[in-house]
Scaffold this motif. Sequence first.
Motif, short mmCIF file in Angstrom:
data_model
loop_
_atom_site.label_atom_id
_atom_site.label_comp_id
_atom_site.label_asym_id
_atom_site.label_seq_id
_atom_site.Cartn_x
_atom_site.Cartn_y
_atom_site.Cartn_z
N LEU A 25 1.29 -1.27 -0.59
CA LEU A 25 0.11 0.32 -0.48
C LEU A 25 0.57 0.94 -0.11
O LEU A 25 1.67 1.45 0.84
CB LEU A 25 -1.03 0.25 1.67
N LEU A 26 0.68 2.67 -0.69
CA LEU A 26 1.53 3.41 -1.21
C LEU A 26 0.25 4.09 -0.61
O LEU A 26 -0.70 4.22 -1.37
CB LEU A 26 2.08 3.47 -2.08
N ALA A 27 0.75 5.75 0.47
CA ALA A 27 -0.81 6.26 0.57
C ALA A 27 0.17 7.54 0.04
O ALA A 27 0.85 8.30 0.73
CB ALA A 27 -1.21 6.16 1.70
N HIS A 28 -0.46 8.68 -0.37
CA HIS A 28 -0.11 10.09 -0.24
C HIS A 28 -0.74 10.24 0.73
O HIS A 28 -2.19 10.28 1.70
CB HIS A 28 -1.73 10.95 -1.07
N PRO A 29 0.19 11.66 1.77
CA PRO A 29 0.24 12.09 2.94
C PRO A 29 -0.94 12.95 3.43
O PRO A 29 -1.63 13.36 4.55
CB PRO A 29 1.82 13.62 3.28
N GLU A 30 -1.95 13.46 2.04
CA GLU A 30 -3.20 14.03 2.96
C GLU A 30 -4.46 12.84 3.59
O GLU A 30 -5.26 12.89 2.97
CB GLU A 30 -3.64 14.39 1.25
N CYS A 31 -4.14 11.79 3.61
CA CYS A 31 -4.46 10.66 3.67
C CYS A 31 -4.83 10.65 5.16
O CYS A 31 -3.41 11.47 5.79
CB CYS A 31 -4.33 8.95 3.78
N GLU A 32 -5.66 10.25 5.89
CA GLU A 32 -6.16 10.70 7.15
C GLU A 32 -5.17 8.97 8.18
O GLU A 32 -4.27 8.88 7.70
CB GLU A 32 -7.02 9.80 7.94
N PRO A 33 -4.00 10.22 9.59
CA PRO A 33 -2.85 8.84 9.85
C PRO A 33 -3.21 7.33 9.38
O PRO A 33 -2.71 7.05 9.57
CB PRO A 33 -3.47 9.90 11.34
N LYS A 34 -4.89 7.58 10.25
CA LYS A 34 -4.87 5.99 10.38
C LYS A 34 -4.48 4.93 9.37
O LYS A 34 -4.19 4.06 9.28
CB LYS A 34 -5.89 5.87 11.48
N VAL A 35 -4.87 6.01 7.56
CA VAL A 35 -4.61 5.18 6.77
C VAL A 35 -2.86 4.80 7.08
O VAL A 35 -2.99 3.65 6.10
CB VAL A 35 -5.43 5.66 5.79
N LEU A 36 -2.17 6.24 6.75
CA LEU A 36 -0.78 6.22 6.68
C LEU A 36 0.05 5.35 7.70
O LEU A 36 0.94 4.77 6.83
CB LEU A 36 -0.43 7.68 7.29
N LYS A 37 -1.03 5.05 8.32
CA LYS A 37 -0.31 3.28 9.75
C LYS A 37 0.39 2.42 9.04
O LYS A 37 0.45 1.70 9.09
CB LYS A 37 -0.67 3.49 10.85
N GLU A 38 -0.90 2.83 7.71
CA GLU A 38 -1.00 0.89 7.35
C GLU A 38 -0.16 0.89 5.90
O GLU A 38 -0.32 0.04 5.47
CB GLU A 38 -2.35 -0.06 6.79
N ALA A 39 0.45 1.88 5.28
CA ALA A 39 1.37 2.13 4.26
C ALA A 39 2.53 1.66 4.57
O ALA A 39 3.73 1.60 5.10
CB ALA A 39 1.47 3.69 4.37
N SER A 40 2.99 1.14 3.25
CA SER A 40 4.92 0.35 3.12
C SER A 40 4.96 1.97 2.68
O SER A 40 6.52 1.78 2.46
CB SER A 40 4.99 -0.53 2.58
N PHE A 41 4.88 2.29 1.84
CA PHE A 41 5.61 4.12 1.43
C PHE A 41 4.62 5.08 1.56
O PHE A 41 2.85 4.86 0.84
CB PHE A 41 5.74 3.93 -0.01
N ILE A 42 4.72 6.20 2.34
CA ILE A 42 4.15 7.02 2.14
C ILE A 42 4.75 8.82 1.30
O ILE A 42 5.60 8.39 1.42
CB ILE A 42 3.85 8.00 3.22
#
Length: 315
Positions: A204-221
């Motif tokens: 999972l790659l996530a943009h830093p505009e996502c919520e912190p709880k979503v970012l916690k799940e990411a392999s790359f931010i």
Amino acid sequence: MPYTRKDDKRYQEELKKKIIELKKKKNAVILVHNYQRPGVQDIADFLGDSLALAQAALNSKAKIIILCGVYFMAEIAKILNPEKKVLLPVKEAGCPASDMITVRELQARKKEIPDAGVVCYVNSSAATKAESDVCCTSANAIEVVRSLPNKRILFVPDKNLGLYVKSQVEDKQIITWRGVCPTHVRVSLEEVLEAKKRYPDAQLLAHPECEPKVLKEASFIGGTGGMVKYIKNSGTKRFIIGTEQGLIYRLKKENPDKEFYSPSNHFICADMKLTTLGWVAHSLELGLNEIKVPEDIRVKAKKSLDKMLKITYGK
Ligand code: 13P
């Protein structure tokens, strides 16, 4: 002969040809953001994230810049190139997050914390940029915040990017604003967990505009440019893309051997999707939707952008 739905592909190809001819005739350059529709990405002279588009606008020798993205991106191109004509194909293509702060509110907050350095995300108006010490994008926010001498930083307007920077820069006190990107915050933790279950071998790659709880799940931010680079250099074959779906078109084109999934079928920015090939041709042909920025605001906003570009590119 009038076109029918069946002719749509032919119509799109003819529009592309028309745009290429107009572009040559008028000495225009087409800068396109990574979230744009596939057909619009196909006609790009330059395709990139917010930071790369700002840099491309600065380096362009063309007389006209046509910016396929949202308002603040075209405004940046104008701030950096006052002598050029900058066109936004659809003038209604805005950014809700950038409207979640007013200059008056920012001025009032600055008075309450006069020692704080003010960093503003590029997803903001020229007037907000003019009231800030320095701009940043998702590609350089941490670097920009670290570069300031101030112990306290007021980070506006995107709260989630501010919170992400706060988690990475421990020796500063980061004060965030209330703005959010409605597209990125709509994606829930449940949807992300469900996608991870469905594609267990995907990262999972996530943009830093996502919520912190979503970012916690990411392999790359990271921002869209960071994601493009990360995927290119990664040995992994499958990715869940935690940002607007438009990026997936580019990722598939550049990485035909890899697979991409969106965690949600509503990961779509309506403003980004307003731009179509028809509007690009129309705006280029008639010189429509020219961006104007009052000179006093432009000069101050340019200082914030110049500072960011210097921190990032060293010039
Ligand atoms: P990037 O700079 O990462 O492309 O992001 C732009 C943007 O507007 C995100 O919502």
